[in-house]
Design a protein around this motif. Sequence first.
Motif, PDB file in Angstrom:
ATOM      1  N   THR A   1      16.749 -19.728  82.083  1.00  0.00           N
ATOM      2  CA  THR A   1      16.937 -19.288  80.702  1.00  0.00           C
ATOM      3  C   THR A   1      17.569 -20.420  79.909  1.00  0.00           C
ATOM      4  O   THR A   1      18.595 -20.963  80.315  1.00  0.00           O
ATOM      5  CB  THR A   1      17.836 -18.034  80.642  1.00  0.00           C
TER       6      THR A   1
ATOM      7  N   ALA B   1      13.165 -15.299  75.095  1.00  0.00           N
ATOM      8  CA  ALA B   1      14.396 -14.577  75.383  1.00  0.00           C
ATOM      9  C   ALA B   1      14.688 -13.644  74.221  1.00  0.00           C
ATOM     10  O   ALA B   1      14.220 -13.862  73.097  1.00  0.00           O
ATOM     11  CB  ALA B   1      15.556 -15.555  75.588  1.00  0.00           C
TER      12      ALA B   1
ATOM     13  N   GLU C   1      12.562 -19.093  80.244  1.00  0.00           N
ATOM     14  CA  GLU C   1      12.866 -18.126  79.190  1.00  0.00           C
ATOM     15  C   GLU C   1      13.617 -18.856  78.088  1.00  0.00           C
ATOM     16  O   GLU C   1      14.697 -19.386  78.313  1.00  0.00           O
ATOM     17  CB  GLU C   1      13.715 -16.992  79.772  1.00  0.00           C
TER      18      GLU C   1
END
Length: 176
Positions: free
Chosen positions: A65, A158, A116
């Motif tokens: 992420t 995200a 992400e």
Amino acid sequence: MRRRHRRQSVSPDLDITAFMNLMIVLVPVLLLGMVFSQIKMIELNFPGESAGSSAKNEQLNLVVTLLPAGMEVADSKRGLLRVLPALDRGQDYTALREVLRGIKTRYPDKTEVILEVGPDVDYQTLVTTMDTVRSYPAVVAASVVEGELFPDVSLMNAADDRVLAEAPPVENEEGA
């Protein structure tokens, strides 16, 4: 009566010196410009599109992420593996590379990673992160080559309100 004789007209020579000088300068400039305008394409996948994935590779679903505050490395089944807060100069790509190298030693056949990306991440950060998760510089026979990490990158958005998680205690140096 007088006859008028027509004067024979003489065609003037064409002076193409200026045009030739222009072509002599223009052709090399255009040829040099072609070298610098090459485009590099990055192949991307979308999560869940790989129909032929085996159960052996599915033991780890690696998710990185990318947020402005830092990066998280997680397994979608087991949870958060490592939190890498951003440094003053930007993201901590060196630490990300080391975490991913540790994961790659435990799962050498794994090639997929889901990246992400948060909404406020700029393009250059995204591309640098993609390059980091794909490969790392390795020295083989006194020359630097690119070692493979996770070359099959899938992109995912995200959530808009996503924040960087608190750093969990590190169990081991491999991050997985």
